[in-house]
Design a protein around this motif. Sequence first.
Motif, short mmCIF file in Angstrom:
data_model
loop_
_atom_site.label_atom_id
_atom_site.label_comp_id
_atom_site.label_asym_id
_atom_site.label_seq_id
_atom_site.Cartn_x
_atom_site.Cartn_y
_atom_site.Cartn_z
N ARG A 93 51.15 -36.26 0.54
CA ARG A 93 49.89 -36.82 1.02
C ARG A 93 49.73 -36.76 2.53
O ARG A 93 48.63 -36.62 3.05
CB ARG A 93 49.76 -38.30 0.59
CG ARG A 93 49.07 -38.52 -0.69
CD ARG A 93 47.60 -38.15 -0.64
NE ARG A 93 47.12 -38.02 -2.00
CZ ARG A 93 46.15 -37.25 -2.39
NH1 ARG A 93 45.50 -36.51 -1.52
NH2 ARG A 93 45.80 -37.19 -3.64
N GLU A 94 50.86 -36.88 3.22
CA GLU A 94 50.80 -36.83 4.68
C GLU A 94 50.49 -35.42 5.16
O GLU A 94 49.97 -35.22 6.24
CB GLU A 94 52.12 -37.32 5.30
CG GLU A 94 52.24 -38.81 5.30
CD GLU A 94 53.33 -39.30 6.24
OE1 GLU A 94 53.62 -38.62 7.25
OE2 GLU A 94 53.90 -40.35 5.95
N GLY A 114 46.65 -34.73 3.37
CA GLY A 114 45.67 -35.79 3.63
C GLY A 114 44.99 -36.29 2.37
O GLY A 114 45.30 -35.85 1.26
N ALA A 129 46.00 -35.91 8.77
CA ALA A 129 46.91 -35.13 7.94
C ALA A 129 47.72 -34.17 8.81
O ALA A 129 47.19 -33.56 9.74
CB ALA A 129 46.13 -34.36 6.89
#
Lengths: 113, 109
Positions: free
Chosen positions: A70-71, A74, B44
């Motif tokens: 997820r990092e 995003g 992100a």
Amino acid sequence: MAAKWIEQKKRYRKYKARIKELPENYRSSIEALERYLLIFGPGQGDSVVVMLEDLAGLFEESAADQLPLREIVGDDPVEFTETFLQNYPEGQWIKRERDRLITTIDRAAGDRS
Amino acid sequence: MGRQMTAMLKGTLEGIVLATLAGGSAYGYEITARLRDQGFTDTAEGTVYALLVRIEKKDLVDVEKVPSEKGPPRKVYSLNEQGQQYLDEFWTNWNFLAERIERLCDERN
């Protein structure tokens, strides 16, 4: 021409081998990203290979830092992928169409003869 | 972070990444970590990476490959002369924009 194609194929195989080394959830994500990138991305072989190599680089670095998936992608994977795609305008049909639109309007507006 | 915030950040994130590099060279994940420390919590890693590819292509940063114990060599980015100029321009534009928007906000009250 053929030599170039063989070289690209070799690099593509190398990319495939690289992503095989990555954790399973990274790999399935890369495959999903690859699918999207190949549909919307550059149509020229060279750019495609460079793009995929960059993609592999991102996940390899992230693996070294043990980042959760997820990092990396995003909350909105499309958002990330679109930002990523903008780096490879060469051979993208959308880029050709944008250039064409700009030139036509320039001409119509009398900015360009 | 809501959709509106994401959309607003879209046009500025490149400048923000350069501003982060003005504070010293860093590799990809360090830059993301710095951004998160600054309150850009939902950034992100992939987006930052994509922007780094872009600013490298535009020749706004110098890149050095540094070996790492685990994983591939890390690319360490530092702001170069051209990047500094670009960043100065970014701040000029940002201040202009911020001032106008601020004024609109004041007029409302």
